[in-house]
Every structure is written in structure tokens, then in C-alpha cells.
Design a protein around this motif. Sequence first.
Motif, mmCIF file in Angstrom:
data_model
loop_
_atom_site.group_PDB
_atom_site.id
_atom_site.type_symbol
_atom_site.label_atom_id
_atom_site.label_comp_id
_atom_site.label_asym_id
_atom_site.label_seq_id
_atom_site.Cartn_x
_atom_site.Cartn_y
_atom_site.Cartn_z
ATOM 1 N N UNK A 286 28.986 13.898 -40.222
ATOM 2 C CA UNK A 286 29.915 13.949 -39.101
ATOM 3 C C UNK A 286 29.484 12.902 -38.085
ATOM 4 N N UNK A 287 30.169 11.749 -38.090
ATOM 5 C CA UNK A 287 29.689 10.649 -37.237
ATOM 6 C C UNK A 287 29.707 10.989 -35.752
ATOM 7 N N UNK A 288 30.450 12.021 -35.377
ATOM 8 C CA UNK A 288 30.476 12.376 -33.957
ATOM 9 C C UNK A 288 29.133 12.882 -33.492
ATOM 10 N N UNK A 289 28.378 13.414 -34.420
ATOM 11 C CA UNK A 289 27.088 13.973 -34.020
ATOM 12 C C UNK A 289 25.976 12.934 -34.080
ATOM 13 N N UNK A 290 26.363 11.719 -34.422
ATOM 14 C CA UNK A 290 25.363 10.663 -34.501
ATOM 15 C C UNK A 290 24.793 10.389 -33.114
ATOM 16 N N UNK A 291 23.546 10.015 -33.084
ATOM 17 C CA UNK A 291 22.959 9.622 -31.818
ATOM 18 C C UNK A 291 22.621 10.799 -30.927
ATOM 19 N N UNK A 292 22.976 12.011 -31.384
ATOM 20 C CA UNK A 292 22.577 13.161 -30.581
ATOM 21 C C UNK A 292 21.130 13.474 -30.894
ATOM 22 N N UNK A 293 20.296 12.565 -30.471
ATOM 23 C CA UNK A 293 18.890 12.683 -30.825
ATOM 24 C C UNK A 293 18.256 13.888 -30.155
ATOM 25 N N UNK A 294 18.889 14.365 -29.077
ATOM 26 C CA UNK A 294 18.231 15.439 -28.342
ATOM 27 C C UNK A 294 18.221 16.759 -29.109
ATOM 28 N N UNK A 295 18.995 16.833 -30.223
ATOM 29 C CA UNK A 295 18.939 18.054 -31.023
ATOM 30 C C UNK A 295 17.961 17.930 -32.180
#
Lengths: 431, 363
Positions: A286-295
Motif C-alpha cells: 500500500x504505497x500510501x503507507x510508504x514513508x511512515x517510518x514512525x510506525x
Amino acid sequence: MSETNKTESAPEAAIPHQASAPGEREVLLKVEGLQKHFPIKKGILQRQVAAVKAVDGIDFEVRKGETLGVVGESGCGKSTMGRVITRLQDPTGGSIHFEGQDITKLSTGKMRPLRRDIQMIFQDPYGSLNPRHTIGSIVSAPFRLQGVEPEGGVKKEVQRLLELVGLSPEHYNRYPHEFSGGQRQRIGIARALALKPKLVVADEPVSALDVSIQAQVVNLMDDLQQELGLTYVIIAHDLSVVRHVSDRVAVMYLGKIVEFADSSKLYESPMHPYTKALMSAVPVPDPKRRGQKNERILLRGDVPSPIAPPSGCRFHTRCWKATQICKTTEPPLLELRPGQRVACHHPENFADQAPQDVVLLSAAKEAVDLVGSAVLAEEAKQAQASAAAETASEEPAAAAEETVTAEETVSAEETVSAEETVAENQESTDK
Amino acid sequence: MTELNKTGAAVGEPTAAHRPEAFLEVRDLKVHFPTDDGIVKSVDGLSFSLEKGKTLAIVGESGSGKSVTSLAVMGLHRLGARGKNVRMGGEIWLDGKELVNASPDEVRRLRGREMAMIFQDPLSAMHPYYKIGDQIVEAYRVHNNVSKKVARKRAIEMLDRVGIPEPAKRVDGYPHEFSGGMRQRAMIAMALVNNPELLIADEPTTALDVTVQAQILDLIRDLQKEFGSAVIMITHDLGVVAEIADDVLVMYGGRCVERGPADEVFEQPQHPYTWGLLGSMPRIDRETSERLIPVKGSPPSLINVPSGCAFHPRCPYADLPKGNVTRTVRPELQQVDGGHFSACHLSPEDRTRIWTEEIAPKL
């Protein structure tokens, strides 16, 4: 836990025994304190100088008709465990009970009749089929070895099995090289099912296959379980596959089970930090969740050597919550929540087991840098909540208050570092 | 949508003499291997382009031609087969230079300096007999006229950059002394030692554990930001694609069946094969649905590629378009919108309907 007690009290009567509680299924395989050490020998005398502690004391049970998933990084001992419970390798210590019978020390000859009930599916569909034998001879081998004459003859039965796993009966006289990887894996499954086993241990059954074929094989195993009432132990490193197939999951780390829980509970609220880290590392399509490094929780470095595993909790060298007690005392595998056993002093999503011990190890302080800020913020919230719960339930004794203040300082520290990481993240995105 | 845009030919294949503006442009690439059984058409008419600083993910099953494409870009087919057992066609433009018809010497000068590759299995990609450091030094000195001492310093610097602890010590280690993740890092260090502008990563994390995979993907992303390189990521894991790619190219039977920005391809996939890939994947972030939706059958033979649409024998919607078109006419890439293309005979309305009503709810 109640089940364990029952089988202990009546080990002989396990087969006719029916679990009294509805929904609790009969135990098919029970493993206690299982160990497998591989000796390292040196010198002319080949004296043993050390041992690779591949499996180092694990307990679990497999219930009839369920699928137990076993996950962990490479080198955590999950494949060795699979080979030991099927007695392809002899355990160094501990016991294995199959249908109430102790099979730990059975000789090869005494083990043979039981081989009918315990079968294995291997990872590599290329290496596990003899290239010089036809499919017919491969799938009929179990009948020959066990001296079983199925109804209607061996050939007919083999052709039925081939049909069952989605191959054509005409493939009987072909050789393994004429098949694709997915088809070969089906042949391996047909062979494992030939004698109608009770327990099937599958070691990475789909990891060598392409995604589309992987889905076919997963569905096939699912169908066969329902049709034939099979019990599976599925060993895999792919957490998504394990989530899909398993009723219960064991998470292994360096030869130990660190968490053992119902699949849904484990994936919804993992309690061991290692489980949490492992799950956060799985990429989600799911590319929308990309870069959500905080999880995300990144683990530093590699799994330590199983020759000299770390003292205390084996995960303490990479854990961001590790304190002094983790270094000195090995946490027992306890059922902290119904259906969820965990071996940790400072579990996630649950009250701290060693609240008096709050000083983080220096390694943990480094590791915390790699933990996503969202994760830390959530933890801080939970720590506060559990602290509040403690004050509410316990007498306002001085000792209790001490722990509370201590906990608060920790959570405060954590929030500070979390804020820092947030700031860093923002900086990096600005760049 | 203009008529011109509708045909894939007008979009994907500009006139041959035209020098492309994109950093890497592949046009109508064909890689065929003649064998005793017939011609293996591993790549059969593939076009794509890639800008600096961007990541393109090539997805597909084994045998779909992903790796062959990357080896073609690197100019490695000729090397292995001495020009005899491979037939190549089309054009590959890297930074204004055409590579398919370039001499082996020219390509060799570019290889390592302008383009570098990370292989799936670092243990077999590295020489077991030479120290890690020496292998990096060699890669550096081929392209830079420097002393061994300077090159060694550079090797240590690179090992440090990719996160190998105690690089000054590990530089003298042998590949077998490194763990899988560390070895992959060392190979990345070797690939990046000359600051290449194009980095091709062929399944760089497939053999690694998830925890290490996350580390390596992070590393590739950071290094890309730092050096501004273009990255081609070859993988079969859609999770990795979503994690790292700007654009996605889905390959099937040696051809591109869908290509577009990652967000759009995941949000509104247009090709039944892409649906199949998404449906086959068990997902960790979802409650266990009843069953996976696999793609039936197995990948096609590349010698006798099915007529018409190569995917038709496995496609559940092959009978939907009128007539026998799926079995007789090979679909060309057509624009969906923006940079999103798909090669399918289904009408856009049918595709939208099937995706939103039949496929998406089951994922």
C-alpha cells in the motif's frame, strides 16, 4: 494451561480423552523442554568444545485439526525444531509426546509405524524429489515402505492423490524435471498425504514459489485440511503467509519461543517486543503507507550467534526496552492473557512484569533511536495508563508510588526521545 | 484522450533517430535466446524510461523477463554468451548514449561507473577467495587512476556508509565471514563505490529476513537520496514495491502488461494479471479473509508464447471482449490516464467495474 495439566495427569489416556471445555481441542503433539544442540568438535581427538544451541528448551502443544505457525528469522531454530518433532533428528533433551505416546527415544524400528501419522513437506521442491524416479514411484513410495495395500491398488490410489492436489493422473509416468516449481510442490504434498497422516509438518512450503503459485498451494493446503482433518505445523519466515494460514503462532528467537498465541491476538496486539519489531518490518502493499517510518521498528544488526547466546533474555542485545533484569534473568514463558503466552519482562500492550527495573541498558538506548516515534508515543501512553491502573488498584504505599514516579520518568524520557525523532523526521523530509 | 495517445506505439516508441530526454530510456527492447527447442523470447518489445532520483520497480513472476531486462541494460548478455547465443533488438539510451549497438569496450567503461548492479545472492556474486575490501578496491581502481592506499581508504569509507560496523577491520574479511545482511551491504558498497547514476537491484532482499530487508531497503532509499541515482528495483514482492517505488512496471511473458505511478497502479490497477498478483498476496495488515484469489495455471512458456494476449489462458475475463480478440490480437499498451498504461482488451468501463465491484472488496 489447563490442557497441559490434563495430559500430565493422564498421559496414557490421551487418545480417547476428550477435552471437557467446548472449543478446546485434543492435544495431538506435546513438546516439553525440547533441546537440540549440535556439537562443535575440534582437534585430533575431536573433543567437543562448544555447541550450537539451535533449539534450547521449548514447550508447546499442537491440537488436533489446528494449524500452528512457527515464525522467526533465519537461524532461530525453527527448521531444526521441525526436524526434531518429526524425529528426523534426535533431540538432545526434552520430550515429545505424540497422541500421548512418548516418542522422544523410540528406535528407528519402533518409530517406523508412526511415520505413517507424521509426515513432512519440504521447502525445496527441486531437492526433495528424486530426479531419477517417476512421479508414480515417488508418490507410491510411502505405500511400499509401509507395506500398505490401498483399496483398488497402489496405482489407482496414487492417481487419486495426484488429482486431489490438482495434478492430472496422466502425470504418473513423468519425471520431476517435467514439472514447474508449483507442480513439484504439489507432488511433495501428494506424497506427504499418501498414508493419511494425522500431523503434517511443512517447512517453508511456499517460500520457493511465485506469488500466484504460492496462493494456489496455500489454498490447496487449506482445502485438504478441511477435507481430511489434518493438523499442520507450518514453519515459515513470511509473517503474512503465517497470518493467513495459522490458528496459533509461535514466534522463535535464538532457539526459544518468545511468544505463543492465537493468531488473531498475536497480530492485533503483539506482546513481545521482538514480535512487534518483526511485524513492523513486513512491507505492506500500500504505497500510501510508504514513508511512515514512525510506525516502524528497525532492529540493529543481526541475530547473535547460537553458540554463545546472550545471557538473560536473548533479545536484550537488540531490544529497545531492555533493562538490567533482562540481562540477568531469563523471562519465563507465561500466559499473561488468555491464549497468549509471552516471555518478556517488559511486554508490549500489557502491564510491566518488572516495573522496579527502569534503567535502560546502553544498548537499548541506542536501539531506541531506530524505533518509530508513533510506536514510542503509544508506549508512553500505555505506560501511563498501566501506572494509573496500579495506583488505583494498590494501596498508596510508598513503594508503589516510587514505581509510579519511576515509570513516569521513563515515559517522560520516551516522549522526549519520541519528540526528537519526530523533529528529525521532519528535518529529513524538509531536505 | 487523443487518438495519438491511445495507441501504445505512439507513446512508447518515438522515432528511432530521436535522442531521448529521459536519463534512461529503453525502447522496444528484444532479447531472444535461440535454443534447440526454439527461440526463447525472454523480452519481446519492452519500453520504459526512468529519470534520475526516481525508482522504477519491475514486477513479475519468475520467467517473466525481469532479470533478462536488467542484464540487457548492464550489457551483460553479450559478455556471457560471446555474442553468439543471444539476439538483441531495440535501443537502450543511458544519459544520451545508446548501449545495444555499442561496442563491448564502450559498455565496459560505463559499467560500474555510470551503472552498477546489486545481485540477489551476494555469496555467489562475490569472489569467495578475495577479501571484501580487495574486491571493492578493484572495482574502484578500474575506473579511477588512484593508488591502492587511496582506494582502500575509499573502500573503508563505503563500508562505513552502508552501515558495516568496524569497517577498518571488516575490510580485510572474506565474504563467508559476513552474515547475509552484511554481505548484501558489502555488495551495495561495491556497487556504489563509483557513485553510479543508475543502480539496478535484482531482488536485493529476497534472500534476507524481514528485519534485514527493512534495513537494506532503508539503506538503498537513503543512498539514492544522497547520490541522486536512478534505481531499477526488480522484485516479485508487491510489498517491497509499495515501500520503495515511484513507478511500477508489471511484466508478463516478456512484455509489459501494465506500467504507471506506484500510487495509481495500487489504487486502480488495470490489468487482470495485476489483480491476480494483488489477490494472491496474503497481507499482514488485514484480517484473514476466507481465501486467497490465486491466478490459475502457471506462467507461459517463452518459446510458445500464447497467441493474442499472452495472459489469456489464465485470465478469468478472457471471454468478456467480443469475438475472439483475446486469442488472436496481441493487445498494445494503451494510456489509462497520465503516465498509467495497460495492455488489455477489456474496455476501460469493464475494467473499472470489475476492479471496484469484484476484486477490490475481496482484497
